[in-house]
Design an enzyme around this catalytic site. Sequence first.
Site, mmCIF file in Angstrom:
data_model
loop_
_atom_site.group_PDB
_atom_site.id
_atom_site.type_symbol
_atom_site.label_atom_id
_atom_site.label_comp_id
_atom_site.label_asym_id
_atom_site.label_seq_id
_atom_site.Cartn_x
_atom_site.Cartn_y
_atom_site.Cartn_z
ATOM 1 N N GLN A 188 -18.242 64.241 -8.544
ATOM 2 C CA GLN A 188 -18.218 65.489 -7.796
ATOM 3 C C GLN A 188 -17.665 66.603 -8.682
ATOM 4 O OE1 GLN A 188 -19.424 65.118 -4.133
ATOM 5 N NE2 GLN A 188 -20.236 63.657 -5.612
ATOM 6 N N ALA A 240 -17.284 67.269 4.790
ATOM 7 C CA ALA A 240 -17.887 66.633 3.613
ATOM 8 C C ALA A 240 -18.241 67.657 2.531
ATOM 9 C CB ALA A 240 -19.118 65.847 4.033
ATOM 10 N N HIS A 241 -18.742 67.139 1.396
ATOM 11 C CA HIS A 241 -19.002 67.988 0.241
ATOM 12 C C HIS A 241 -20.079 69.036 0.507
ATOM 13 C CE1 HIS A 241 -21.791 64.530 -1.392
ATOM 14 N NE2 HIS A 241 -22.165 64.954 -0.216
ATOM 15 N N ASN A 242 -19.832 70.207 -0.062
ATOM 16 C CA ASN A 242 -20.772 71.339 -0.020
ATOM 17 C C ASN A 242 -20.955 71.970 1.359
ATOM 18 O OD1 ASN A 242 -22.211 69.252 -2.259
ATOM 19 N ND2 ASN A 242 -21.763 71.330 -2.940
#
Length: 355
Positions: free
Chosen positions: A209, A250-252
């Site tokens: 990441q 979560a990511h993004n």
Amino acid sequence: MNIQASATPATHTLGELAKFIGAELKGDATCVIESLATLAAAESGQLSFLANKSYRKYLKECRASALILHPDMAAEFSGNALLVDNPYLAYAKLSALFDQSPKSAAGIHPSATVAEDAIVHADASVGPQVVIESGARVEAGAVIGAGSFIGAGSIIGERTVLKSNVSIYHGCFVGSDCLFHSQAVIGSDGFGFAPNTENDDFTWTKIHQLGGVVIGDRVELGACTAIDRGALDDTVLADGVIIDNQVQIAHNVRIGENTAIASSCAIAGSTTIGSGCTFSGMVGVVGHLTITDNVHVTAMTLVTKSIDKPGSYSAGTPVEETAKWRKNAVRFGQLNALVNRVRSLEKHSTDSSKK
């Protein structure tokens, strides 16, 4: 050295409180208020409020020295009152005056570990066993609670408070006047893995990441909440976002200004949420969706598609007796066959009418 200043109870006259919130005063301006309490429990020396009319049944027996009321309710209470259009908001503002949370003095506790090239403002407070890594920066008035961790290159804005054992990974930016409760984790890895079937053996290959987390001003995060760093771009929380305990972002993910997310919600990766939204407890949102501004999602709803129109949205079935629920669950499974049967009957009826 970091020293905890002892909290002392605050007292205010009713006149002072009226001026602070811009209320119309009914009664004795010299009445002394020592604390806040609920309508049912309030005693002499305490101030309470009525924001929900379902609690008006407590008015006649309320023993509070004063109440915060809407002007329409003033005649129903014979005692002192602060009259405002929004009693709940007035109560929220006054709660700051009676907050007895311990205050942290400026300075770095001797047990803290601070990298030589980290920058900690002289007015910041760094508690016991804190770790601040290389290149990190802590701005004026910030409070870093005991056992917290600030990773390399991360920035903590002015007057932001991290309670005990908050973890800020590397490369994260946190704005001013934020409050993060214990065990919050910002910048942990997003759940990114690629399936790998090379050599006929199925394994998962980690996607490192490479993004960060950017958090605006006046953001509050509840205990045990996790905000994952982006895979490539940053995960972004705009100004004024408030998030309850045990929430997964979560990511993004991108969350717009003043959106509120209640406990145990989970927002999957690369979802964009607009401004002024509210998510009740245990809402789930699948990934790669876009939710527009001013969307309100009720408890335990699963959002499976983008929402482009403001308003209230719900999913799921309410609780009922198990025997009834089982019957309805069976019928739910029969809906597709029933729809096909109705369509067939409609087609047959249409064809017959043409003859």
